[in-house]
Design an enzyme around this catalytic site. Structure first.
Site, PDB file in Angstrom:
ATOM      1  N   ASP A   1       0.823  -1.203   0.000  1.00 32.89           N
ATOM      2  CA  ASP A   1       0.000   0.000   0.000  1.00 32.89           C
ATOM      3  C   ASP A   1       0.863   1.261   0.000  1.00 32.89           C
ATOM      4  OD1 ASP A   1      -2.669   1.374   0.506  1.00 32.89           O
ATOM      5  OD2 ASP A   1      -1.565   2.009   2.286  1.00 32.89           O
TER       6      ASP A   1
ATOM      7  N   GLU B   1       1.391  -0.041  -4.940  1.00 33.28           N
ATOM      8  CA  GLU B   1       0.620   1.169  -5.214  1.00 33.28           C
ATOM      9  C   GLU B   1       1.584   2.340  -5.038  1.00 33.28           C
ATOM     10  OE1 GLU B   1      -3.249   3.681  -3.574  1.00 33.28           O
ATOM     11  OE2 GLU B   1      -2.013   2.520  -2.193  1.00 33.28           O
TER      12      GLU B   1
END
Length: 616
Positions: free
Chosen positions: A260, A297
């Site tokens: 993330d 990401e």
């Protein structure tokens, strides 16, 4: 360095290790099945260790830094009663795996499917996912990507407030439940990815600071205290984080991890934490004899994310391509530019297909600066593309999915644009059948001040999106319940039609050799007028060609078939009767076979795919 955690050694022996470099003493407090307080021995690296007899799986324990107060294990493998209670000893070796022949899938063959365990089924557990796997396989989906499952407060959360990176959320089914799911997936040919969060830890139940300098005030994080990757005593923190991917791969047989928001991690050390993780995972890969995928990401819009550390990169297999989503979405939804002010031109979608990053050094008004670097030449299978994910729905006041924002014809365009792309596609749970239930942001904290802060922060953080209504209360049980899928909808009407459309596209993607080519040299997108796009894809030898014709407008678009092939055969037509919710009388005649340079009229909101071949 040593590995932290409670490692069951068999025959009633367990080795407890915890990192606390600035503490003068550490007490292991066993509380079940019998209470004992035992002094631990320290070493020069700040680790306290103790091997204990007559300690079996299920034993509950706390640590007492400086002998003062009970706290759960920072490297707990299981929190059966929640984040504030005792940690539990588990025996990973006790589980009988049945996936010995599983060697994973090639990354470029994946069709990823992001899902949230708590809202995917009414039960909200790992076990409840298993009966749905067959239908995912029938659709053509071969990789699930679980939103974070690290232990978080309460029983409902997106997962990004996890506070025990090594412990599986108890309300989902704990360690045993996740292993059952992975085993079942591998038996059906499905790879399993997990979203992990190393840019921060959640606030509630986060006791790491009671043990050592896990966090730093040198940097800021949008979501919580920044993790100490490069300051004093950071060696222990780096080991704690960099060993975590190994733990998931080794003990849960995962195939890949999605990291993330890697841009929110700051590490100014000589060896970046991402490089350290890359090196460790590659060593584990050799030992296990199968590929282990790391995806990211990233907001950098930089090719260094996927470049090898030997040439200054971070070493990720692939990164999410947000620019593809933004460029496509604004063309599908007339209100899209309100959210993405720097998008809206067909040339940008063409660039997303041809290069990858749309913003590759240009001035971006949203950021008020130049942003990004060129990704031209980066292979397509190093990007993951999507029309929807948890953020795209969850960051709307009403939690709307794309299926609520645009009509069926546009949804067909969206799916085709995604699945015919030279990238690895990702669908969000329910997207394959146009699920209309919202996907909200939700939490279940117990601290009243924290609940208030989350509510207020939620309102302020997304004020720039110009919401017309206030978002629902993240703490309310109803917000969570309303986010669950209506699985039965996939069997009828528009939902069944779109499910079949996705199946057809995935089948074509998997069977046609042109769609299995990821070299940028074999893809070229051309703008047609202001609302049309011709996506040309070919095999590396130049013998087989596909042209994917997209009309995003409400009017017909003239399009001459190119001369890359002498003859063209129609293999997909979104205006065909089988792809209509209601039968339509169409004016345009779509030729099933046509010669090069034949001019056809592309109907409104349509995608056509023609196949061509060159003979040697």
């Amino acid at each position: 360095m040593k590995k932290a955690g409670a490692f069951y050694l068999g025959n009633g022996r367990c080795r407890f290790t915890v990192w606390a470099p600035e503490k003068k003493q550490m007490v292991l407090h066993l509380i079940y099945p019998e209470e004992r307080k035992l002094q631990m021995q320290s070493d020069s690296e700040g680790f306290y260790t103790l091997e204990v007899e007559t300690t079996y799986p299920g034993t509950r324990y706390f640590y007492m830094p400086d002998g003062e107060q009970d706290y759960p294990d920072p490297a707990s493998f299981h929190q059966p009663d929640g984040v504030h209670e005792s940690s539990a000893v588990i025996d990973h070796a006790a589980y009988t795996w049945q996936d010995g022949s599983w060697r994973g899938l090639p990354f470029q063959d994946l069709v990823l499917y992001e899902l949230h365990v708590g809202t995917f089924t009414p039960e909200g557990t790992f076990a409840a996912i298993i009966p749905r796997l067959e239908e995912l396989v029938e659709t053509g989906l071969n990789a699930i990507e679980l939103m974070p499952v690290a232990a978080f407060p309460g029983h409902r959360n997106w997962g990004y407030d996890g506070v025990y990176p090594y412990a599986v959320q108890n309300s989902y089914g704990g360690p045993e439940g996740l292993k059952l799911l992975v085993n079942a997936c591998h038996a059906r040919g499905i790879a399993v990815f997990l979203d992990v969060v190393y840019n921060h830890l959640g606030p509630e139940g986060n006791y790491l600071s009671q043990f050592g300098p896990y966090f730093t005030d040198q940097y800021n994080s949008p979501w919580g205290d920044a993790i100490n990757f490069d300051g004093a005593w950071s060696d222990g923190v780096r080991a704690y984080i960099s060993d975590n991917p190994l733990y998931w791969f080794e003990h849960y047989h995962l195939d890949g991890l999605r990291f993330d928001a890697i841009h929110a991690v700051i590490d100014n050390g000589a060896v970046h934490i991402w490089e350290l993780i890359h090196r460790k995972v590659r060593k584990l890969e050799q030992r296990l004899g199968r590929r282990l995928y790391l995806t990211a990401e990233s907001d950098y819009n930089s090719p260094r994310v996927v470049k090898n550390p030997e040439v200054g990169g971070y070493g990720f297999e692939a990164q999410w391509l947000d620019d593809f989503h933004h460029a496509l979405y604004v063309l599908l939804d007339s209100k899209g530019q309100e959210r993405y002010v720097d998008f809206g031109k067909m040339e940008q979608l063409a660039k997303a297909y041809n290069d990858g990053f749309v913003h590759s050094g240009e001035y971006v008004s949203f950021r008020k600066r130049r942003h990004g670097a060129s990704s031209a030449g980066i292979a397509g299978d190093q990007f993951i593309v999507f029309n929807l994910n948890h953020d795209q729905a969850g960051n709307r006041a009403k939690g709307e999915r794309l299926s609520v924002l645009i009509n069926t014809d546009r949804l067909k365009l969206a799916a085709a644009a995604l699945l015919l792309s030279p990238y690895v596609p990702l669908l969000f749970m329910g997207e394959e059948y146009a699920e209309e239930s919202p996907f909200f942001y939700f939490v279940s904290h117990s601290d009243k001040e924290l609940i208030h802060a989350v509510r207020e922060g939620r309102r302020k953080e997304f004020a720039s999106y110009k919401w017309e209504v206030q978002p629902p209360d993240p703490q309310a049980e109803e917000t969570f319940e309303n986010s669950k899928l209506s699985w039965e909808k996939r069997r009828e009407g528009k939902n069944r039609l779109l499910l079949d459309w996705h199946r057809t596209l995935i089948s074509l993607r998997r069977s046609h050799p042109v769609l299995q080519e990821f070299s940028k040299n074999c893809t070229r997108a051309h703008v047609m007028g202001s609302q049309g796009l011709l996506l040309h894809r070919q095999t590396e030898d130049g013998l087989q060609h596909l042209i994917c014709l997209f009309n995003f407008s409400e009017t017909s678009l003239p399009c001459p078939l190119p001369d890359w092939s002498p003859d063209w055969q129609l293999i997909l037509d979104s205006t065909a009767t089988e792809w209509q919710v209601r039968k339509k009388n169409r004016k345009e005649v779509i030729p099933g076979k046509a010669k090069a340079n034949h001019s056809l009229q592309l109907p409104p909101l349509t995608v056509l795919v023609y196949e061509g071949r060159l003979e040697l």
